[in-house]
Design a protein around this motif. Structure first.
Motif, PDB file in Angstrom:
ATOM      1  N   LEU A  61       0.944  -1.270  -0.022  1.00  0.00           N
ATOM      2  CA  LEU A  61       0.050  -0.010   0.037  1.00  0.00           C
ATOM      3  C   LEU A  61       0.852   1.306  -0.014  1.00  0.00           C
ATOM      4  N   PHE A  62       0.410   2.293  -0.541  1.00  0.00           N
ATOM      5  CA  PHE A  62       0.838   3.410  -0.375  1.00  0.00           C
ATOM      6  C   PHE A  62       0.544   4.198   1.189  1.00  0.00           C
ATOM      7  N   ASN A  63       1.213   4.025   2.103  1.00  0.00           N
ATOM      8  CA  ASN A  63       0.561   4.267   3.521  1.00  0.00           C
ATOM      9  C   ASN A  63       1.150   5.516   4.262  1.00  0.00           C
ATOM     10  N   ARG A  64       1.809   6.383   3.414  1.00  0.00           N
ATOM     11  CA  ARG A  64       1.996   7.870   4.003  1.00  0.00           C
ATOM     12  C   ARG A  64       1.903   8.737   2.777  1.00  0.00           C
ATOM     13  N   VAL A  65       0.936   9.690   2.831  1.00  0.00           N
ATOM     14  CA  VAL A  65       0.702  10.357   1.708  1.00  0.00           C
ATOM     15  C   VAL A  65       0.887  11.878   2.296  1.00  0.00           C
ATOM     16  N   ILE A  66       1.594  12.762   1.847  1.00  0.00           N
ATOM     17  CA  ILE A  66       1.749  14.254   2.400  1.00  0.00           C
ATOM     18  C   ILE A  66       1.758  15.016   1.195  1.00  0.00           C
ATOM     19  N   GLU A  67       0.596  15.905   0.718  1.00  0.00           N
ATOM     20  CA  GLU A  67       0.683  16.640  -0.341  1.00  0.00           C
ATOM     21  C   GLU A  67       1.657  17.544  -0.370  1.00  0.00           C
ATOM     22  N   GLY A  74       4.944   0.517   0.844  1.00  0.00           N
ATOM     23  CA  GLY A  74       5.809  -0.508   1.400  1.00  0.00           C
ATOM     24  C   GLY A  74       5.549  -0.652   2.845  1.00  0.00           C
ATOM     25  N   GLU A  75       6.703  -1.391   3.540  1.00  0.00           N
ATOM     26  CA  GLU A  75       6.528  -1.278   4.934  1.00  0.00           C
ATOM     27  C   GLU A  75       6.504  -0.014   5.832  1.00  0.00           C
ATOM     28  N   HIS A  76       5.935   0.421   6.542  1.00  0.00           N
ATOM     29  CA  HIS A  76       5.805   1.466   7.238  1.00  0.00           C
ATOM     30  C   HIS A  76       6.767   1.756   8.395  1.00  0.00           C
ATOM     31  N   ASP A  77       7.256   2.887   8.526  1.00  0.00           N
ATOM     32  CA  ASP A  77       8.611   2.965   9.481  1.00  0.00           C
ATOM     33  C   ASP A  77       8.186   2.593  10.964  1.00  0.00           C
ATOM     34  N   ASP A  79       6.095   0.116  11.552  1.00  0.00           N
ATOM     35  CA  ASP A  79       6.031  -1.492  11.583  1.00  0.00           C
ATOM     36  C   ASP A  79       7.402  -1.939  11.552  1.00  0.00           C
ATOM     37  N   ILE A  80       8.282  -1.360  10.699  1.00  0.00           N
ATOM     38  CA  ILE A  80       9.730  -1.779  10.801  1.00  0.00           C
ATOM     39  C   ILE A  80      10.326  -1.724  12.253  1.00  0.00           C
ATOM     40  N   ALA A  81      10.131  -0.423  12.980  1.00  0.00           N
ATOM     41  CA  ALA A  81      10.592  -0.379  14.287  1.00  0.00           C
ATOM     42  C   ALA A  81       9.949  -1.384  15.174  1.00  0.00           C
ATOM     43  N   LYS A  82       8.808  -1.737  15.116  1.00  0.00           N
ATOM     44  CA  LYS A  82       8.395  -2.739  15.945  1.00  0.00           C
ATOM     45  C   LYS A  82       8.784  -4.117  15.601  1.00  0.00           C
ATOM     46  N   ARG A  83       8.950  -4.589  14.478  1.00  0.00           N
ATOM     47  CA  ARG A  83       9.439  -5.622  14.116  1.00  0.00           C
ATOM     48  C   ARG A  83      10.975  -5.948  14.561  1.00  0.00           C
ATOM     49  N   GLU A  84      11.515  -4.997  14.218  1.00  0.00           N
ATOM     50  CA  GLU A  84      13.129  -4.921  14.901  1.00  0.00           C
ATOM     51  C   GLU A  84      13.214  -4.976  16.153  1.00  0.00           C
ATOM     52  N   ALA A  85      12.511  -4.287  16.819  1.00  0.00           N
ATOM     53  CA  ALA A  85      12.401  -4.059  18.642  1.00  0.00           C
ATOM     54  C   ALA A  85      12.186  -5.561  18.842  1.00  0.00           C
ATOM     55  N   ALA A  86      11.138  -6.155  18.443  1.00  0.00           N
ATOM     56  CA  ALA A  86      10.545  -7.496  18.919  1.00  0.00           C
ATOM     57  C   ALA A  86      11.570  -8.813  18.445  1.00  0.00           C
ATOM     58  N   HIS A  87      12.540  -8.531  17.356  1.00  0.00           N
ATOM     59  CA  HIS A  87      13.488  -9.521  17.217  1.00  0.00           C
ATOM     60  C   HIS A  87      14.961  -8.931  16.906  1.00  0.00           C
ATOM     61  N   PRO A  88      15.522  -8.365  18.113  1.00  0.00           N
ATOM     62  CA  PRO A  88      16.771  -7.592  18.185  1.00  0.00           C
ATOM     63  C   PRO A  88      18.011  -8.666  17.459  1.00  0.00           C
ATOM     64  N   GLU A  89      17.898 -10.147  17.782  1.00  0.00           N
ATOM     65  CA  GLU A  89      18.881 -10.977  17.112  1.00  0.00           C
ATOM     66  C   GLU A  89      18.713 -10.876  15.887  1.00  0.00           C
ATOM     67  N   ASN A 125      12.639  -2.359   2.089  1.00  0.00           N
ATOM     68  CA  ASN A 125      11.287  -2.644   1.597  1.00  0.00           C
ATOM     69  C   ASN A 125      10.455  -1.464   1.646  1.00  0.00           C
ATOM     70  N   GLN A 126      10.842  -0.373   1.432  1.00  0.00           N
ATOM     71  CA  GLN A 126      10.178   1.042   1.697  1.00  0.00           C
ATOM     72  C   GLN A 126      10.492   1.717   0.489  1.00  0.00           C
ATOM     73  N   LEU A 127       9.648   2.339  -0.094  1.00  0.00           N
ATOM     74  CA  LEU A 127      10.022   3.376  -1.297  1.00  0.00           C
ATOM     75  C   LEU A 127       9.073   4.431  -1.107  1.00  0.00           C
ATOM     76  N   TYR A 128       9.424   5.542  -1.935  1.00  0.00           N
ATOM     77  CA  TYR A 128       8.726   6.884  -2.088  1.00  0.00           C
ATOM     78  C   TYR A 128       8.843   7.593  -3.137  1.00  0.00           C
ATOM     79  N   PHE A 129       7.960   8.448  -3.524  1.00  0.00           N
ATOM     80  CA  PHE A 129       8.000   9.352  -4.429  1.00  0.00           C
ATOM     81  C   PHE A 129       7.856  10.610  -4.190  1.00  0.00           C
TER      82      PHE A 129
END
Length: 211
Positions: A61-67, A74-77, A79-89, A125-129
């Motif tokens: 999804l395009f999940n962050r849109v600012i005119e 892609g993966e939102h900031d 969600d990435i932070a939560k995933r990495e905090a849950a699996h520091p290994e 896994n995150q992109l922007y235009f």
């Protein structure tokens, strides 16, 4: 006047496109647009091409849109932070930033998102235009001094004619640009969002490499 501006924008976005190897078709529920990847950004180009082949962006999804600023997917900031905090290994896998004066944040620029890591390394896994805003000579002069960079006459003219977000230059990796269908991206940039910049209506996208 509007027609002349559109033609000018199309010509600017086409510069250098024909010399590049890989082109991508983005399909969204707002229409389609085409992106060219820069061969002189090989690490990000190849990571993205591999992501397409391996379905990294499945159900994306395009999940962050600012005119006047950005359309991000892609993966939102968060969600990435939560995933990495849950699996520091597993560490925090990133791709080292790539910077080239030919790749800058004009309207239609295609880049890789990242967090505030000091290496300026990109998420995998995150992109922007960039949808951008107007830019002045004074702003470019100030950024040259602040960042210790020098804009080419082409880059400066492009920023002045079509705008962008030059404050991101040399901090975030740009590795491609929209060369057809920019109006679709601009329409997406104007959708209604909540206070966290999530679109109120889901904006799905798929990608495929084209000739």
């Amino acid at each position: 006047m509007k027609k002349t501006l559109s033609l000018c924008l199309a010509l600017i976005l086409y510069v250098g496109v024909s010399a590049q190897t890989h082109r991508i078709l983005f399909k969204t529920n707002y229409g389609s647009f085409k992106v060219v990847l820069y061969d002189y950004m090989p690490k990000h180009r190849d990571l993205f091409l591999d992501a397409i082949k391996t379905d990294v962006y499945r159900d994306a999804l395009f999940n962050r849109v600012i005119e006047n600023f950005v359309v991000q997917g892609g993966e939102h900031d968060v969600d990435i932070a939560k995933r990495e905090a849950a699996h520091p290994e597993l560490g925090k896998p990133r791709l080292a930033g790539e910077f080239d004066p030919r790749a800058y944040h004009k309207v239609g620029a295609f880049g890789a998102g990242r967090d505030d890591n000091p290496e300026k390394a990109s998420f995998l896994n995150q992109l922007y235009f960039i949808v951008g805003k107007t830019v002045s000579n004074e702003e470019l002069d100030a950024l040259e001094k602040k960042k210790g960079i020098k804009y080419s006459s082409e880059a400066r003219n492009t920023y002045l004619k079509i705008g962008g977000q030059p404050r991101l230059d040399n901090d975030y990796t740009v590795f491609g640009e929209v060369y057809e269908g920019l109006s679709v991206l601009m329409e997406i940039s104007r959708v209604k969002t909540n206070k966290e910049d999530y679109p109120l209506k889901a904006i799905e996208f798929t990608m495929e490499e084209i000739n």
